[in-house]
Design a protein around this motif. Structure first.
Motif, PDB file in Angstrom:
ATOM      1  N   ARG A 139       0.832  -1.208   0.000  1.00 31.93           N
ATOM      2  CA  ARG A 139       0.000   0.000   0.000  1.00 31.93           C
ATOM      3  C   ARG A 139       0.867   1.259   0.000  1.00 31.93           C
ATOM      4  O   ARG A 139       0.641   2.190  -0.768  1.00 31.93           O
ATOM      5  N   VAL A 140       1.896   1.269   0.877  1.00 30.08           N
ATOM      6  CA  VAL A 140       2.806   2.420   0.938  1.00 30.08           C
ATOM      7  C   VAL A 140       3.560   2.564  -0.384  1.00 30.08           C
ATOM      8  O   VAL A 140       3.723   3.668  -0.912  1.00 30.08           O
ATOM      9  N   ALA A 141       4.026   1.437  -0.935  1.00 23.82           N
ATOM     10  CA  ALA A 141       4.760   1.474  -2.207  1.00 23.82           C
ATOM     11  C   ALA A 141       3.895   2.070  -3.305  1.00 23.82           C
ATOM     12  O   ALA A 141       4.343   2.907  -4.089  1.00 23.82           O
ATOM     13  N   ARG A 142       2.629   1.649  -3.362  1.00 24.51           N
ATOM     14  CA  ARG A 142       1.714   2.160  -4.391  1.00 24.51           C
ATOM     15  C   ARG A 142       1.484   3.668  -4.217  1.00 24.51           C
ATOM     16  O   ARG A 142       1.496   4.419  -5.201  1.00 24.51           O
ATOM     17  N   GLN A 143       1.290   4.115  -2.975  1.00 28.28           N
ATOM     18  CA  GLN A 143       1.029   5.539  -2.737  1.00 28.28           C
ATOM     19  C   GLN A 143       2.211   6.406  -3.147  1.00 28.28           C
ATOM     20  O   GLN A 143       2.045   7.446  -3.790  1.00 28.28           O
ATOM     21  N   ILE A 144       3.440   5.972  -2.790  1.00 27.52           N
ATOM     22  CA  ILE A 144       4.634   6.740  -3.164  1.00 27.52           C
ATOM     23  C   ILE A 144       4.780   6.784  -4.680  1.00 27.52           C
ATOM     24  O   ILE A 144       5.030   7.837  -5.274  1.00 27.52           O
ATOM     25  N   ALA A 145       4.599   5.613  -5.324  1.00 27.34           N
ATOM     26  CA  ALA A 145       4.760   5.538  -6.776  1.00 27.34           C
ATOM     27  C   ALA A 145       3.724   6.397  -7.500  1.00 27.34           C
ATOM     28  O   ALA A 145       4.053   7.097  -8.467  1.00 27.34           O
ATOM     29  N   GLU A 146       2.487   6.361  -7.023  1.00 29.77           N
ATOM     30  CA  GLU A 146       1.431   7.143  -7.690  1.00 29.77           C
ATOM     31  C   GLU A 146       1.683   8.638  -7.556  1.00 29.77           C
ATOM     32  O   GLU A 146       1.451   9.408  -8.490  1.00 29.77           O
ATOM     33  N   LYS A 147       2.164   9.080  -6.370  1.00 35.07           N
ATOM     34  CA  LYS A 147       2.454  10.503  -6.197  1.00 35.07           C
ATOM     35  C   LYS A 147       3.637  10.937  -7.053  1.00 35.07           C
ATOM     36  O   LYS A 147       3.640  12.017  -7.643  1.00 35.07           O
ATOM     37  N   ARG A 148       4.651  10.067  -7.164  1.00 32.17           N
ATOM     38  CA  ARG A 148       5.790  10.366  -8.034  1.00 32.17           C
ATOM     39  C   ARG A 148       5.331  10.479  -9.488  1.00 32.17           C
ATOM     40  O   ARG A 148       5.732  11.385 -10.213  1.00 32.17           O
ATOM     41  N   GLU A 149       4.491   9.538  -9.902  1.00 31.34           N
ATOM     42  CA  GLU A 149       4.018   9.536 -11.294  1.00 31.34           C
ATOM     43  C   GLU A 149       3.181  10.782 -11.587  1.00 31.34           C
ATOM     44  O   GLU A 149       3.320  11.395 -12.646  1.00 31.34           O
ATOM     45  N   ALA A 150       2.312  11.153 -10.645  1.00 32.54           N
ATOM     46  CA  ALA A 150       1.468  12.341 -10.840  1.00 32.54           C
ATOM     47  C   ALA A 150       2.329  13.599 -10.964  1.00 32.54           C
ATOM     48  O   ALA A 150       2.081  14.457 -11.824  1.00 32.54           O
ATOM     49  N   ARG A 151       3.361  13.706 -10.128  1.00 34.96           N
ATOM     50  CA  ARG A 151       4.242  14.877 -10.194  1.00 34.96           C
ATOM     51  C   ARG A 151       5.017  14.908 -11.500  1.00 34.96           C
ATOM     52  O   ARG A 151       5.178  15.969 -12.108  1.00 34.96           O
ATOM     53  N   GLU A 152       5.498  13.739 -11.927  1.00 34.17           N
ATOM     54  CA  GLU A 152       6.256  13.682 -13.175  1.00 34.17           C
ATOM     55  C   GLU A 152       5.359  14.021 -14.368  1.00 34.17           C
ATOM     56  O   GLU A 152       5.759  14.721 -15.295  1.00 34.17           O
ATOM     57  N   ARG A 153       4.118  13.537 -14.320  1.00 35.56           N
ATOM     58  CA  ARG A 153       3.169  13.822 -15.409  1.00 35.56           C
ATOM     59  C   ARG A 153       2.847  15.308 -15.474  1.00 35.56           C
ATOM     60  O   ARG A 153       2.793  15.901 -16.556  1.00 35.56           O
ATOM     61  N   ALA A 154       2.663  15.932 -14.308  1.00 38.78           N
ATOM     62  CA  ALA A 154       2.373  17.371 -14.279  1.00 38.78           C
ATOM     63  C   ALA A 154       3.561  18.164 -14.822  1.00 38.78           C
ATOM     64  O   ALA A 154       3.389  19.128 -15.579  1.00 38.78           O
ATOM     65  N   ALA A 155       4.774  17.741 -14.462  1.00 34.95           N
ATOM     66  CA  ALA A 155       5.965  18.431 -14.957  1.00 34.95           C
ATOM     67  C   ALA A 155       6.102  18.285 -16.466  1.00 34.95           C
ATOM     68  O   ALA A 155       6.488  19.222 -17.167  1.00 34.95           O
ATOM     69  N   MET A 156       5.761  17.077 -16.982  1.00 34.72           N
ATOM     70  CA  MET A 156       5.828  16.848 -18.428  1.00 34.72           C
ATOM     71  C   MET A 156       4.803  17.702 -19.163  1.00 34.72           C
ATOM     72  O   MET A 156       5.082  18.292 -20.205  1.00 34.72           O
ATOM     73  N   GLN A 157       3.583  17.763 -18.632  1.00 33.04           N
ATOM     74  CA  GLN A 157       2.520  18.538 -19.279  1.00 33.04           C
ATOM     75  C   GLN A 157       2.876  20.023 -19.317  1.00 33.04           C
ATOM     76  O   GLN A 157       2.546  20.728 -20.269  1.00 33.04           O
ATOM     77  N   ALA A 158       3.568  20.489 -18.303  1.00 29.95           N
ATOM     78  CA  ALA A 158       3.941  21.905 -18.258  1.00 29.95           C
ATOM     79  C   ALA A 158       4.944  22.260 -19.343  1.00 29.95           C
ATOM     80  O   ALA A 158       5.040  23.412 -19.758  1.00 29.95           O
ATOM     81  N   GLN A 159       5.698  21.243 -19.828  1.00 31.79           N
ATOM     82  CA  GLN A 159       6.716  21.511 -20.842  1.00 31.79           C
ATOM     83  C   GLN A 159       6.125  21.604 -22.246  1.00 31.79           C
ATOM     84  O   GLN A 159       6.762  22.100 -23.163  1.00 31.79           O
ATOM     85  N   ARG A 160       4.917  21.075 -22.422  1.00 30.80           N
ATOM     86  CA  ARG A 160       4.362  20.994 -23.771  1.00 30.80           C
ATOM     87  C   ARG A 160       3.849  22.339 -24.251  1.00 30.80           C
ATOM     88  O   ARG A 160       3.200  23.077 -23.527  1.00 30.80           O
ATOM     89  N   ARG A 161       4.114  22.609 -25.515  1.00 33.68           N
ATOM     90  CA  ARG A 161       3.647  23.845 -26.132  1.00 33.68           C
ATOM     91  C   ARG A 161       3.021  23.520 -27.477  1.00 33.68           C
ATOM     92  O   ARG A 161       2.920  22.377 -27.870  1.00 33.68           O
ATOM     93  N   VAL A 162       2.655  24.572 -28.221  1.00 29.39           N
ATOM     94  CA  VAL A 162       2.099  24.369 -29.557  1.00 29.39           C
ATOM     95  C   VAL A 162       3.177  23.762 -30.445  1.00 29.39           C
ATOM     96  O   VAL A 162       4.304  24.220 -30.468  1.00 29.39           O
ATOM     97  N   ARG A 163       2.811  22.727 -31.229  1.00 30.37           N
ATOM     98  CA  ARG A 163       3.804  22.020 -32.020  1.00 30.37           C
ATOM     99  C   ARG A 163       3.444  22.026 -33.499  1.00 30.37           C
ATOM    100  O   ARG A 163       2.312  22.236 -33.875  1.00 30.37           O
ATOM    101  N   ARG A 164       4.448  21.727 -34.320  1.00 28.49           N
ATOM    102  CA  ARG A 164       4.238  21.765 -35.758  1.00 28.49           C
ATOM    103  C   ARG A 164       4.757  20.483 -36.386  1.00 28.49           C
ATOM    104  O   ARG A 164       5.552  19.771 -35.794  1.00 28.49           O
ATOM    105  N   THR A 165       4.337  20.211 -37.652  1.00 28.67           N
ATOM    106  CA  THR A 165       4.783  19.019 -38.364  1.00 28.67           C
ATOM    107  C   THR A 165       6.171  19.262 -38.935  1.00 28.67           C
ATOM    108  O   THR A 165       6.649  20.388 -39.007  1.00 28.67           O
ATOM    109  N   LEU A 166       6.834  18.179 -39.349  1.00 27.98           N
ATOM    110  CA  LEU A 166       8.160  18.313 -39.948  1.00 27.98           C
ATOM    111  C   LEU A 166       8.087  19.137 -41.228  1.00 27.98           C
ATOM    112  O   LEU A 166       8.968  19.934 -41.524  1.00 27.98           O
TER     113      LEU A 166
END
Length: 613
Positions: free
Chosen positions: A370-397
């Motif tokens: 239970r503790v392992a799952r809670q730590i992992a889920e909070k880490r994943e949520a923080r990493e996902r939020a940090a990744m989403q913050a990096q995304r901007r408008v994108r273009r094709t090649l």
């Protein structure tokens, strides 16, 4: 007192107070910290030209801009501080031995082998552990990290030494840096016929930055042009003075190929450890350590190679490694033999994790799942939020290349997928260092381990990104979806090919003379053994066509296990065939390659010339 108007919006200003926010925090998080309405912050950003919702993850620059407008000092918490605070909330601490001096016992030294490409690092380890890694690496260059333990006898006592093999190519700076940070001693391999090279100096700097003792292995001394004295003189200029010159660095002349003086090298490592370091750890506490490498295995699921730094890791322990968690289902040593436990400084492969952790992330054993799952889920949520913050408008090649011709500033976005996490990290690190001026930028919006999935293709379609596959292929209907959505997927097996092509694209000079065209795929349904010609694969052509004179690659579980192979023969029933089309059975033999299994996929391709514009 009435609140001042900022950007047409009335918001209470601060007095220069510091506000600590996690990476990828939303405007709602910021509003709660300063006790204002999130809607007013949305309006403020809109007036400043930024359209952001109240719950959307915001990048660091935007948060700092907003802080300046409101007279707050915004401090974005570093990933390390985030993780420490998270563990403290569960009354856990990473990085300290529990108990007192009487609980500590001597542990083996952890040694990183470093040096310039092709100076013989992996061959040296092969000789020490009687294995052959070099032949399995694309281009003969180590592109992963491995950990192995060997035993030697010093003064009548058997001593264990743990080796970490780090890649030699310059692209793997990040992996080499991580290797030196997790080790006690660095072995710097320098070829006696080549001398000190740029990556030799780079590896030396990593070892010095990690503040670890250095032992120099002067390799290839059996070559006629070898000059060990020259190597000693060159390294003296960089502060490594040999003992015979009055310094404190041990130099050992060795030959990995002829297996000369390997026992002296092992002895030098042990003596350096005894003289310079106090290597002790508490084996009785819950295990902690570092993930050296990780990959996705179809039969076993996520497999992580970990190095235990303190405590003892046992089968059945509840473990959390980065954003992954689980119960240790099995422990395997470097020879894939089962282990009951892994002691301090001992490497082990861990089975039973929920996902593939990142190379270099820490792991620790906790009291229950239970503790392992809670730590992992909070880490994943923080990493996902940090990744989403990096995304901007994108273009094709296409837009990117067209706008390059017009002289506009552009951003090229990529999604990286690789067979192991260390390769993905090294590729991302190398791409981030490509510098072609201020007019062009590159952004990696997602990265991962394993086959290219439909989810990756959908993200690329939504973000106008290009997918880079490093030693992996699409799975399921990902290829069809990519064709339908117009998503470009590029495949590489050697890292500097990827770097060169992306750099060429960024410079607007990507004009390949040839491009790869997939002809078809065949699934191996049965294998027949022949004493004359080796293994014969009985196949069903599942798509396209298999041609006798085409190049082929072997795909297993979505990953490329062999590339650029030739067909020794292709038969339809008992007759030789020039080609076999979709829906028909055939028999084929891969030239000079016998490691095939039922369920493997043989993919035929050819290089087609592209006319230059």
């Amino acid at each position: 007192m009435e609140a001042p108007t900022i950007g047409g919006v009335r918001v209470r200003k601060g007095n220069g107070e510091t506000v600590r926010l996690a990476r990828g925090a939303s405007l709602t998080d910021f509003a709660e910290k300063i006790n204002v309405d999130a809607a007013s912050l949305v309006q403020m950003l809109f007036s400043l030209g930024e359209m952001v919702t109240a719950t959307e993850s915001v990048n660091d620059a935007t948060l700092e801009l907003l802080g300046e407008e409101l007279n707050y000092v915004v401090e974005v918490v570093s990933p390390e501080d985030e993780d420490r605070e998270l563990l403290e909330s569960f009354d856990l601490e990473f990085g300290e031995d529990e108990g007192d001096e009487s609980d500590l016992v001597v542990r083996p030294p952890v040694v990183t082998v470093m040096g310039h490409v092709d100076h013989g690092k992996t061959k040296l380890l092969d000789a020490l552990r009687s294995a052959n890694v070099v032949d399995k690496e694309a281009g003969g260059i180590t592109q992963h990290i491995g950990a192995y333990q060997v035993a030697t006898e010093v003064d009548g006592d058997e001593r264990a030494i743990t080796f970490i093999d780090t890649p030699g190519h310059e692209a793997f700076t990040a992996m080499r840096a991580r290797g030196s940070q997790s080790s006690d001693i660095a072995v710097l391999v320098v070829a006696a016929d080549d001398g000190v090279m740029p990556q030799t100096v780079e590896a030396l700097n990593h070892a010095k930055a990690a503040d670890v003792p250095i032992v120099v292995a002067v390799n290839k001394i059996d070559k006629p042009e070898a000059d060990p004295t020259k190597v000693r003189g060159q390294l003296t200029e960089y502060g490594l003075v040999p003992e015979e010159y009055g310094g404190d660095t041990m130099f050992v002349d060795v030959s990995a190929k002829s297996e000369l003086n390997l026992d002296k090298l092992l002895e030098a490592i042990v003596l350096t450890a005894d003289a310079s370091l106090d290597l002790r750890a508490n084996p009785e506490q819950d295990a902690q350590g570092i993930v050296v490498e990780a990959h996705l295995d179809r039969g076993r699921g996520p497999v992580a190679t970990v190095l235990v730094q303190r405590g003892t890791l046992r089968v059945g322990d509840s473990i959390v490694a980065g954003p992954a968690f689980g119960r240790v289902r099995a422990l395997l040593d470097e020879n894939a033999e089962p282990m009951d436990e892994a002691l301090p400084a001992q490497p082990a492969m861990v089975l039973g994790l929920s996902a593939v952790p990142g190379a270099g992330q820490n792991f620790l054993v906790v009291e229950d799942d239970r503790v392992a799952r809670q730590i992992a889920e909070k880490r994943e949520a923080r990493e996902r939020a940090a990744m989403q913050a990096q995304r901007r408008v994108r273009r094709t090649l296409e837009d990117f290349m067209a706008s390059m011709e017009k002289g506009e500033s552009q951003e090229l976005t990529l999604i990286l997928k690789g067979d192991v996490s260390g390769s993905v990290e090294a590729l991302e690190d190398s791409l981030s260092k490509i510098d072609v001026g201020d007019e062009v930028s590159l952004r990696v919006i997602d990265r991962g381990v394993g086959a290219i999935t439909e989810t990756n293709v959908m993200l690329a379609a939504a973000s106008d990104a290009i997918i880079i596959g490093f030693n992996v292929r699409p799975q399921g209907k990902a290829t069809e979806l990519a064709d339908k959505e117009g998503v470009e997927i590029r495949y590489y097996s050697v890292i500097y090919n990827a770097i060169e092509e992306i750099e060429a694209a960024l410079k607007g000079m990507l004009k390949p003379e040839f491009e790869e065209s997939t002809l078809g795929q065949a699934e191996i349904r049965a294998i027949f053994r022949s004493s004359k010609i080796g293994n014969i694969a009985g196949c069903m052509v599942t798509s396209g066509v298999i041609r006798r004179n085409a190049k082929v690659r072997l795909i297993r579980d979505g990953a490329v296990v062999a590339d650029n192979l030739d067909l020794a023969s292709l038969k339809r029933e008992k007759d030789d065939a020039a080609e076999v089309r979709e829906g028909f059975e055939c028999g084929l033999v891969l030239r000079n390659y016998q490691d095939i299994k039922e369920g493997d996929v043989v993919e035929a391709f050819e290089m087609r010339e592209i006319p230059r514009a």
